[in-house]
Design an enzyme around this catalytic site. Sequence first.
Site, PDB file in Angstrom:
ATOM      1  N   TYR A  32     -17.464  16.002  10.808  1.00 47.47           N
ATOM      2  CA  TYR A  32     -18.796  15.658  10.319  1.00 47.47           C
ATOM      3  C   TYR A  32     -19.728  16.854  10.343  1.00 47.47           C
ATOM      4  O   TYR A  32     -19.400  17.901  10.914  1.00 47.47           O
ATOM      5  CB  TYR A  32     -19.388  14.516  11.157  1.00 47.47           C
ATOM      6  N   ARG A  51     -18.884  25.081   6.923  1.00 49.38           N
ATOM      7  CA  ARG A  51     -18.317  24.687   8.224  1.00 49.38           C
ATOM      8  C   ARG A  51     -17.535  23.388   8.090  1.00 49.38           C
ATOM      9  O   ARG A  51     -16.485  23.215   8.727  1.00 49.38           O
ATOM     10  CB  ARG A  51     -19.434  24.552   9.268  1.00 49.38           C
ATOM     11  N   ARG A 100      -0.804   0.941  12.652  1.00 49.23           N
ATOM     12  CA  ARG A 100      -1.335   1.924  13.588  1.00 49.23           C
ATOM     13  C   ARG A 100      -0.252   2.920  13.979  1.00 49.23           C
ATOM     14  O   ARG A 100       0.808   2.523  14.471  1.00 49.23           O
ATOM     15  CB  ARG A 100      -1.891   1.223  14.837  1.00 49.23           C
ATOM     16  N   HIS A 102       0.000   7.248  15.167  1.00 48.39           N
ATOM     17  CA  HIS A 102      -0.731   8.500  15.363  1.00 48.39           C
ATOM     18  C   HIS A 102      -0.452   9.498  14.234  1.00 48.39           C
ATOM     19  O   HIS A 102      -1.343  10.235  13.817  1.00 48.39           O
ATOM     20  CB  HIS A 102      -0.341   9.151  16.701  1.00 48.39           C
ATOM     21  N   LYS A 147     -15.853  20.662  14.237  1.00 46.74           N
ATOM     22  CA  LYS A 147     -16.910  19.647  14.431  1.00 46.74           C
ATOM     23  C   LYS A 147     -16.288  18.270  14.187  1.00 46.74           C
ATOM     24  O   LYS A 147     -16.451  17.652  13.131  1.00 46.74           O
ATOM     25  CB  LYS A 147     -18.104  19.923  13.512  1.00 46.74           C
ATOM     26  N   LEU A 203     -18.681  25.294  19.460  1.00 49.41           N
ATOM     27  CA  LEU A 203     -19.000  25.142  18.053  1.00 49.41           C
ATOM     28  C   LEU A 203     -19.985  26.249  17.675  1.00 49.41           C
ATOM     29  O   LEU A 203     -20.981  26.442  18.375  1.00 49.41           O
ATOM     30  CB  LEU A 203     -19.661  23.775  17.816  1.00 49.41           C
TER      31      LEU A 203
HETATM   32  N1  PDD Z   1     -24.677  18.715  17.123  1.00 54.33           N
HETATM   33  N2  PDD Z   1     -22.517  22.417  19.827  1.00 54.33           N
HETATM   34  C1  PDD Z   1     -22.300  21.093  19.800  1.00 54.33           C
HETATM   35  C2  PDD Z   1     -21.245  20.519  20.684  1.00 54.33           C
HETATM   36  C3  PDD Z   1     -23.051  20.272  18.937  1.00 54.33           C
HETATM   37  O1  PDD Z   1     -22.809  18.947  18.884  1.00 54.33           O
HETATM   38  C4  PDD Z   1     -24.062  20.861  18.131  1.00 54.33           C
HETATM   39  C5  PDD Z   1     -24.915  20.059  17.201  1.00 54.33           C
HETATM   40  C6  PDD Z   1     -24.259  22.249  18.211  1.00 54.33           C
HETATM   41  C7  PDD Z   1     -25.289  22.956  17.375  1.00 54.33           C
HETATM   42  O2  PDD Z   1     -24.860  23.093  16.044  1.00 54.33           O
HETATM   43  P1  PDD Z   1     -25.906  23.160  14.840  1.00 54.33           P
HETATM   44  O3  PDD Z   1     -26.869  24.242  15.161  1.00 54.33           O
HETATM   45  O4  PDD Z   1     -25.071  23.469  13.657  1.00 54.33           O
HETATM   46  O5  PDD Z   1     -26.595  21.814  14.772  1.00 54.33           O
HETATM   47  C8  PDD Z   1     -23.459  22.994  19.072  1.00 54.33           C
HETATM   48  C9  PDD Z   1     -25.285  17.877  16.120  1.00 54.33           C
HETATM   49  C10 PDD Z   1     -26.736  18.096  15.892  1.00 54.33           C
HETATM   50  C11 PDD Z   1     -24.892  16.429  16.375  1.00 54.33           C
HETATM   51  O6  PDD Z   1     -23.762  16.219  16.775  1.00 54.33           O
HETATM   52  O7  PDD Z   1     -25.706  15.524  16.136  1.00 54.33           O
END
Ligand code: PDD
Length: 289
Positions: A32, A51, A100, A102, A147, A203
């Site tokens: 996401y 990303r 189901r 994996h 992500k 991340l």
């Molecule tokens: N999360 N690290 C983690 C684990 C995160 O979940 C996020 C942001 C960031 C910062 O990334 P960015 O600057 O691209 O938002 C770093 C978003 C906001 C969320 O999960 O809602």
Amino acid sequence: MTLCYLNGEFQPLAAATISPMDRGFLFGDGVYEVIPVYSRRPFRLDEHLGRLQRSLDAIRLPNPLSSAQWHAVVSRLVAKFDADDCSLLLQVTRGPMAVRNHAFPATITPTVFCLAESLHTPPAALREQGISAISTADIRWLRCHVKATSLLANCLLRQMAVDADCAETILFRDGILTEGAASNIFVVKDGVLLAPQQNHLMLTGITYDVVLELAATHGLKTAVRDISDAEVRAADELWMTSSTKEVLPIVALDGQQVGAGETAGQPGAVFWQMYGWYQDFKRTVMRHG
Ligand code: PDD
């Protein structure tokens, strides 16, 4: 009425449904993005889409939409939202499976879900006061650069902060700073901005990149390298960054004030500089796209 996009259709969120056999639901098998939108302009959209592509590649899921299609979906949701600012969620899962299992199904029909929600940028009072954080060991997997929607560890870690009346949990792996449960973390020491180096343990935030770019543009000295637990605790300033929180000063860590001397426990001078640069940059982006 809240509008969402689900698998090719724009529809009211209340009417949107997915299969209980969706791999996103059963396995957290998806990725996401969360994108802030200011004055109806998505901030760093192409970087977020880049990303998203890297996350999809990492989980071996072909991108179901072209860049033009993503742009079209985003434009429509932003145009229809009832405020000029919003937060966009783009999510792709590996879709439903017949039984189901994996292992990936032979034929995959990804689920694509996009939603615009209200954006709650931190109020001025929170910035002026600063936030408190706790720290703990990073218990997540070794692919934190992806992500992924499988956020159970992040949720548990973030809840630890909430339970302690704090805003964020700062994570360390083997004594080295990784990031926050839902943010990136920066350290200021002796006028130098320290940032953890990008690797599979964190991340790379879009906001993290903006902060480093702004530091370079304005001549703020930076070092991108491993940061030890001891360095975090001896920091002059600590910041957290994310798309929805922008840049926020952390003024207490594990009950101890951040910084020393008269300004201990208060947002630092370098934070205010960066905050100003960030807002100026946002204004430029809003004017010129
Ligand atoms: N999360 N690290 C983690 C684990 C995160 O979940 C996020 C942001 C960031 C910062 O990334 P960015 O600057 O691209 O938002 C770093 C978003 C906001 C969320 O999960 O809602």
